[in-house]
Scaffold this active site. Structure first.
Site, PDB file in Angstrom:
ATOM      1  N   LYS A 195       0.856  -1.185   0.000  1.00 35.62           N
ATOM      2  CA  LYS A 195       0.000   0.000   0.000  1.00 35.62           C
ATOM      3  C   LYS A 195       0.892   1.234   0.000  1.00 35.62           C
ATOM      4  O   LYS A 195       1.684   1.450   0.917  1.00 35.62           O
ATOM      5  CB  LYS A 195      -0.914   0.006   1.234  1.00 35.62           C
ATOM      6  N   LYS A 248      -2.136  -1.526  -3.922  1.00 36.48           N
ATOM      7  CA  LYS A 248      -3.011  -0.360  -3.872  1.00 36.48           C
ATOM      8  C   LYS A 248      -2.209   0.920  -3.952  1.00 36.48           C
ATOM      9  O   LYS A 248      -1.217   1.025  -3.222  1.00 36.48           O
ATOM     10  CB  LYS A 248      -3.790  -0.420  -2.552  1.00 36.48           C
ATOM     11  N   SER A 274     -10.134   5.618  -4.770  1.00 36.47           N
ATOM     12  CA  SER A 274     -11.043   6.756  -4.926  1.00 36.47           C
ATOM     13  C   SER A 274     -10.569   7.783  -5.950  1.00 36.47           C
ATOM     14  O   SER A 274     -11.371   8.290  -6.743  1.00 36.47           O
ATOM     15  CB  SER A 274     -11.250   7.426  -3.563  1.00 36.47           C
TER      16      SER A 274
END
Ligand code: PBG
Length: 325
Positions: A195, A248, A274
């Site tokens: 991440k 991610k 997002s």
């Protein structure tokens, strides 16, 4: 054999051969829909930077889950927006906290929905960091205790899978131990392993009200420049017992997805985050792109890079539009 014996266009000449040759497919089985759960009744707060996404109170969340199941979407990942926060995020682990309540409501009214819960403290701390602060930084070892507690609370409420997104060291092992000690040895862990500290999370932090009050997350999330380090993170999470590993964001990190796929024999999830969603929505709203076509291409590229699963805010619309079945 080269041209003119070889002509690559021969197999592109009609729909049947194009379908026959297609190497990558996307199915609703591969898609996971993120949802934001908040307190109150009949609440449906639009998230400005994520058109079409809402903070939903539990009653509306249950309705949304019914709609998703009818569309063929079989799994969701839940994020919680609590009405009070504390210093450590411990409040997330209360049996009456927002996520345990949401899980119980969905499980009792839409039992066929597979519920994944994001596990982190940032939505629950007053300072917005992902764990317990000590001398101005997130303290790793006390934070993984709170994460394990949160997982056990979600498991007690009936969650199907937990997904720690905090990037603390050793959290997968600590969570596995917490789950096993409490009788949840069959509950899988999907680790946000690689991440990155990314600008692409901007709209999410509006949605989840989780922006850090000071500083940033670079002392725990990864430097976007690093790929070897991602392989180490993934390897460690696998050793600690992760059942699925995640990369991610998705599109700017497809090289990481591919490298992970080639290196490790484990299911891989990619989170189309997002900011990636917001960019598509903004361009589509201006009439600059064909949204359906772009979404289809995004899903295909993430799968082609090697991801088995995709977390995407476009899941519901993709099912509605019929671009994924
Ligand atoms: C919580 C968490 C974040 C996202 C998923 N879980 C935000 C962050 O790390 O700041 C981002 C998801 C998205 O942008 O869609 N730690």
């Amino acid at each position: 054999m080269a041209f003119p014996i070889t002509r690559m266009r021969r197999l592109r000449m009609n729909e049947t051969t194009r379908n026959m040759m297609r190497e990558t497919s996307v199915s609703l089985n591969n898609l996971i829909m993120p949802l934001f759960s908040c307190t109150g009744n009949n609440v449906k707060n639009p998230i400005n930077s994520m058109p079409g996404q809402y903070q939903l109170s539990i009653d509306n969340m249950v309705t949304k889950c019914k709609e998703l199941v009818d569309l063929g979407i079989k799994s969701i990942i839940l994020f919680g927006i609590p009405d009070h926060k504390d210093e450590t995020g411990d409040c997330a682990a209360d049996e009456h906290a927002i996520i345990p309540e949401t899980i119980r409501a969905i499980k009792s009214q839409v039992p066929e929905m597979y519920i994944i819960a994001d596990v982190c403290n940032c939505e629950y701390t007053v300072h917005g960091h992902c764990g317990t602060l000590l001398n101005g930084d997130v303290d790793n070892d006390s934070t993984i205790e709170t994460l394990a507690k949160q997982c056990v609370a979600f498991a007690n409420a009936g969650v199907d899978m937990v997904a720690p997104s905090d990037m603390m060291d050793g959290r997968v092992a600590r969570i596995r131990q917490g789950l096993d000690d409490n009788g949840f040895k069959n509950l899988p862990i999907m680790a946000y392993s690689a991440k990155y500290a990314s600008g692409f999370y901007g709209p999410f932090r509006d949605a989840a009200e989780s922006t850090p009050k000071f500083g940033d997350r670079r002392s725990y999330q990864m430097d976007p420049a690093n790929s070897n380090e991602a392989m180490r993170e993934i390897e460690l999470d696998i050793q600690e017992g992760a059942d699925i590993v995640m990369v991610k964001p998705a599109l700017p990190y497809l090289d990481i997805v591919r490298r992970a796929k080639d290196t490790f024999n484990i299911p891989i999830c990619a989170y189309n985050v997002s900011g990636e969603y917001a960019m598509v929505k903004a361009a589509a709203a201006n009439g600059w792109i064909d949204e359906k076509r772009i979404v289809s291409e995004i899903f295909t590229s993430i799968r082609r890079a090697g991801a088995d699963m995709i977390i995407t805010y476009h899941a519901e619309e993709a099912a509605k539009w019929g671009i994924v079945k």
